[in-house]
Write an enzyme that holds these catalytic residues in place. Structure first.
Site, PDB file in Angstrom:
ATOM      1  N   GLY A 145       3.033   0.697  -7.689  1.00 34.40           N
ATOM      2  CA  GLY A 145       1.711   0.600  -7.104  1.00 34.40           C
ATOM      3  C   GLY A 145       1.279  -0.837  -6.896  1.00 34.40           C
ATOM      4  N   CYS A 146       0.048  -1.128  -7.289  1.00 33.78           N
ATOM      5  CA  CYS A 146      -0.513  -2.462  -7.083  1.00 33.78           C
ATOM      6  C   CYS A 146       0.206  -3.532  -7.895  1.00 33.78           C
ATOM      7  CB  CYS A 146      -1.998  -2.456  -7.438  1.00 33.78           C
ATOM      8  SG  CYS A 146      -3.003  -1.357  -6.407  1.00 33.78           S
ATOM      9  N   ALA A 147       0.855  -3.145  -8.991  1.00 37.33           N
ATOM     10  CA  ALA A 147       1.577  -4.118  -9.818  1.00 37.33           C
ATOM     11  C   ALA A 147       2.844  -4.607  -9.142  1.00 37.33           C
ATOM     12  CB  ALA A 147       1.927  -3.508 -11.174  1.00 37.33           C
TER      13      ALA A 147
END
Length: 362
Positions: A146-148
């Site tokens: 995801g955003c990581a």
């Protein structure tokens, strides 16, 4: 390679290129749509307040809002993802390579990160076949961070260039969050995501030798135990349904000490660095990290600008925030900084580095 040579090997994260689609939706339009699409929702007022509190002034999406609000099915949505990726990624990649003074044939590894569509083989295979990359270019597609994943891409490129000091890596983040819109999903977390996430494509090169940018010094990962369900996808016949636990905004309290410890292990003080490139998941994330890390809110100005102008563009956020650091053009040589991405897990991907214009950093 000897230990001395390994220590001398420094990879440089070069200037990112970022592109957002041409279709724009403002905060006012988002609120009006929520009122018109979900007029009888029992928690509509709560959802509207949460959306307003994101601080997102506008977002960019790959399809006009009229098309985005329809759901033609997961198969067609994913076909749009593939077509848009192939149409938009090449220009961004070419500019990022030019800024790093590299050619496609100079790249030894492509790290491709995306959580908003699915392709197998990855877009990396198509890039190699159509954009002039060598056929022995290594591929590392990452789909589930995801955003990581923006931070993870930087770190995996750093690892690769440390192991192979003469090598170069290319990072590509491609996120079309609007293609995950689910009109029938009425959970408050999903309604909030409809007003928070935007679309964007970003790319940056990591050079094993030379280059202007952040000389990467150390990286690490951390997962907050027992939080794997706090940010997730429910994968259904209609595609990806975003799930966001209300406890997520509070995760900076346990993560700030992790950032401090990593900096301390490198002999740095995380509260007194020169720049911070932080994933802008929302304003509460940035406010809490400012509080618990002990740094001024102004330190996160690049991340706040990304959130305001583009919304949360998932894995591409850290690259866009870094682009803004380049554009400010006020960073002194050897300035010390931190880059961090946060995402499902709850996972943190963290990097430390010095700004460099090509001279030796300390």
């Amino acid at each position: 390679m000897s230990e001395q040579e390994r220590r001398a090997a420094v990879a440089t994260l070069c200037r990112p290129t970022v592109s957002v689609p041409e279709h724009v939706i403002t905060m006012e339009q988002t609120l009006d749509l929520a009122r018109s699409v979900h007029p009888d929702h029992p928690q509509l007022d709560l959802a509207l307040r949460l959306i307003e509190n994101t601080g997102v002034a506008k977002r960019h999406i790959v399809r006009p809002i009229e098309e985005t609000l329809t759901h033609p099915g997961f198969e067609q949505r994913n076909a749009v993802y593939e077509a848009e990726a192939k149409a938009r990624v090449p220009k961004v990649v070419r500019q990022a390579l030019a800024d790093a003074e590299l050619r496609p044939t100079d790249i030894d590894l492509i790290v491709y990160v995306s959580c908003t569509g699915f392709m197998m083989p990855s877009l990396t295979a198509w890039m190699i076949n159509t954009m002039g990359f060598r056929t022995d270019t290594r591929q590392l597609p990452i789909a589930q961070l995801g955003c990581a994943a923006g931070g993870a891409a930087v770190n995996r490129a750093h690892d690769f260039c440390t192991a192979y000091p003469e090598a170069n890596a290319l990072i590509v983040a491609c996120e079309f969050c609007s293609l995950c819109y689910q009109p029938s999903d009425l959970e408050v977390g999903n309604l909030l995501s409809n007003g928070l996430f935007g679309d964007g494509v970003a790319a940056a090169a990591v050079r094993g030798r030379g280059g202007t940018g952040i000389e990467l010094r150390r990286n690490g990962s951390y997962i907050i135990p027992q939080t794997e369900e706090w940010i997730s996808y429910a994968v259904k016949a209609t595609g990806f349904h975003f799930r966001l636990d209300r406890r997520v905004p509070g995760t900076m309290e346990p993560l700030a000490p992790v950032l401090k410890q990593m900096a301390r292990a490198h002999g740095w003080d995380a509260t007194a660095l020169d720049f911070y490139i932080i994933h802008a998941g929302g304003p509460r994330i940035l406010d809490d990290l400012s509080k618990y890390l002990g740094v001024a809110s102004e330190a996160f100005r690049f991340s706040r600008a990304t959130l305001t102008e583009y919304g949360n563009i998932a894995s591409a956020v850290v690259l866009d925030a870094l682009r803004r650091l380049f554009e400010e053009n006020g960073t002194r040589d050897t300035a010390r900084g931190l880059l961090a991405g946060f995402g499902p897990g709850i996972t943190a991907e963290i990097a430390l580095g010095n700004w460099s214009t090509g001279r030796e950093a300390t």
